[in-house]
Design a protein around this motif. Structure first.
Motif, PDB file in Angstrom:
ATOM      1  N   LYS A   1     -16.966  34.837 -25.795  1.00  0.00           N
ATOM      2  CA  LYS A   1     -17.939  35.935 -25.819  1.00  0.00           C
ATOM      3  C   LYS A   1     -19.238  35.487 -26.471  1.00  0.00           C
ATOM      4  CE  LYS A   1     -14.788  39.869 -26.004  1.00  0.00           C
ATOM      5  NZ  LYS A   1     -14.268  40.940 -26.876  1.00  0.00           N
ATOM      6  N   GLU A   2     -19.105  34.842 -27.621  1.00  0.00           N
ATOM      7  CA  GLU A   2     -20.296  34.387 -28.336  1.00  0.00           C
ATOM      8  C   GLU A   2     -21.024  33.298 -27.545  1.00  0.00           C
ATOM      9  OE1 GLU A   2     -21.348  32.599 -32.722  1.00  0.00           O
ATOM     10  OE2 GLU A   2     -19.592  33.896 -32.501  1.00  0.00           O
ATOM     11  N   TYR A   3     -20.261  32.402 -26.921  1.00  0.00           N
ATOM     12  CA  TYR A   3     -20.845  31.326 -26.116  1.00  0.00           C
ATOM     13  C   TYR A   3     -21.608  31.891 -24.919  1.00  0.00           C
ATOM     14  CZ  TYR A   3     -20.930  27.369 -22.877  1.00  0.00           C
ATOM     15  OH  TYR A   3     -21.316  26.409 -21.984  1.00  0.00           O
ATOM     16  N   ALA A   4     -21.002  32.878 -24.232  1.00  0.00           N
ATOM     17  CA  ALA A   4     -21.657  33.489 -23.074  1.00  0.00           C
ATOM     18  C   ALA A   4     -22.941  34.210 -23.489  1.00  0.00           C
ATOM     19  CB  ALA A   4     -20.703  34.454 -22.387  1.00  0.00           C
ATOM     20  N   ALA A   5     -22.884  34.902 -24.616  1.00  0.00           N
ATOM     21  CA  ALA A   5     -24.078  35.599 -25.103  1.00  0.00           C
ATOM     22  C   ALA A   5     -25.190  34.605 -25.420  1.00  0.00           C
ATOM     23  CB  ALA A   5     -23.730  36.414 -26.350  1.00  0.00           C
ATOM     24  N   LYS A   6     -24.827  33.494 -26.013  1.00  0.00           N
ATOM     25  CA  LYS A   6     -25.827  32.487 -26.357  1.00  0.00           C
ATOM     26  C   LYS A   6     -26.434  31.864 -25.104  1.00  0.00           C
ATOM     27  CE  LYS A   6     -26.476  29.126 -29.934  1.00  0.00           C
ATOM     28  NZ  LYS A   6     -25.869  28.446 -31.058  1.00  0.00           N
ATOM     29  N   GLN A   7     -25.596  31.611 -24.087  1.00  0.00           N
ATOM     30  CA  GLN A   7     -26.091  31.010 -22.847  1.00  0.00           C
ATOM     31  C   GLN A   7     -27.029  31.959 -22.102  1.00  0.00           C
ATOM     32  OE1 GLN A   7     -25.679  27.812 -21.698  1.00  0.00           O
ATOM     33  NE2 GLN A   7     -24.833  27.521 -23.734  1.00  0.00           N
ATOM     34  N   THR A   8     -26.670  33.235 -22.021  1.00  0.00           N
ATOM     35  CA  THR A   8     -27.537  34.192 -21.329  1.00  0.00           C
ATOM     36  C   THR A   8     -28.847  34.376 -22.085  1.00  0.00           C
ATOM     37  OG1 THR A   8     -26.396  36.029 -22.423  1.00  0.00           O
ATOM     38  CG2 THR A   8     -25.667  35.453 -20.195  1.00  0.00           C
ATOM     39  N   LYS A   9     -28.782  34.379 -23.395  1.00  0.00           N
ATOM     40  CA  LYS A   9     -29.995  34.498 -24.204  1.00  0.00           C
ATOM     41  C   LYS A   9     -30.907  33.299 -23.966  1.00  0.00           C
ATOM     42  CE  LYS A   9     -31.477  35.024 -28.989  1.00  0.00           C
ATOM     43  NZ  LYS A   9     -31.043  35.053 -30.392  1.00  0.00           N
TER      44      LYS A   9
ATOM     45  N   SER B   1     -23.578  23.105 -18.825  1.00  0.00           N
ATOM     46  CA  SER B   1     -24.601  23.133 -19.871  1.00  0.00           C
ATOM     47  C   SER B   1     -24.050  23.776 -21.136  1.00  0.00           C
ATOM     48  CB  SER B   1     -25.818  23.920 -19.397  1.00  0.00           C
ATOM     49  OG  SER B   1     -25.458  25.259 -19.187  1.00  0.00           O
ATOM     50  N   GLY B   2     -24.549  23.346 -22.251  1.00  0.00           N
ATOM     51  CA  GLY B   2     -24.204  23.973 -23.518  1.00  0.00           C
ATOM     52  C   GLY B   2     -22.881  23.573 -24.107  1.00  0.00           C
ATOM     53  N   ILE B   3     -22.411  22.361 -23.821  1.00  0.00           N
ATOM     54  CA  ILE B   3     -21.143  21.914 -24.394  1.00  0.00           C
ATOM     55  C   ILE B   3     -21.264  21.813 -25.907  1.00  0.00           C
ATOM     56  CG2 ILE B   3     -19.498  19.998 -24.459  1.00  0.00           C
ATOM     57  CD1 ILE B   3     -19.409  21.686 -21.925  1.00  0.00           C
TER      58      ILE B   3
END
Length: 166
Positions: free
Chosen positions: A119-127, A73-75
């Motif tokens: 880091k930014e991608y992971a933060a966006k996915q968790t949010k 998800s989130g590609i």
């Protein structure tokens, strides 16, 4: 500023008065050098693609390639963030696995930038996951609640049939 002026036009300043053949040749040589330099700069910019590209193009640049697996998800978010940081990357979809996994290849020299992207991608996915959990309850839970409500409601059709039978 100087590049803008030279990119727009080549200005030749010639003194008014006698125009000699030597002066004319020097001016033409200066124009030719400037024209060649612009051509070389444009050719170099076109030869090396940036951003998303194929794995073949990425490997062909000869700077070493690293890879990393990311979720399914989130590609689109990943592409957006990677382009923001100017990372050259290629995405390959592994269709053999269900759900499909994506592998991201990137240049080895971009390792620091890619860590920031991840880091930014992971933060966006968790949010996004937290927001989805808060806003939307499970569909199965909703279905159970509606089943209970329907079961507790009196059925008018059954009552009418009983009365007609009497």
């Amino acid at each position: 500023m100087n590049e803008q002026v030279s990119d727009q036009t080549v200005r030749l300043a010639v003194r008014t008065g006698k125009v000699t053949l030597r002066l004319l040749l020097r001016a033409l040589a200066a124009w030719h050098r400037n024209h060649q330099r612009k051509k070389d700069v444009n050719r170099m910019a076109k030869d090396t693609p940036h951003g998303k590209q194929s794995v073949k193009e990425l490997v062909g640049q000869g700077q070493g390639v690293s890879s990393m697996e990311i979720g399914d998800s989130g590609i689109r978010d990943f592409k957006k963030i990677a382009n923001k940081y100017g990372v050259d990357f290629a995405i390959v979809k592994d269709k053999d696995v269900d759900p499909p996994k994506y592998t991201v290849f990137f240049k080895a020299r971009d390792a620091d930038a890619i860590t920031q992207v991840l880091k930014e991608y992971a933060a966006k996915q968790t949010k996004r996951k937290k927001a989805a959990e808060k806003e939307r309850p499970s569909i199965l839970q909703k279905l159970k609640k509606f089943k209970e409500k329907v079961a507790s409601m009196p059925r008018k059709d059954k009552e009418k049939r009983k009365e007609m039978e009497r």
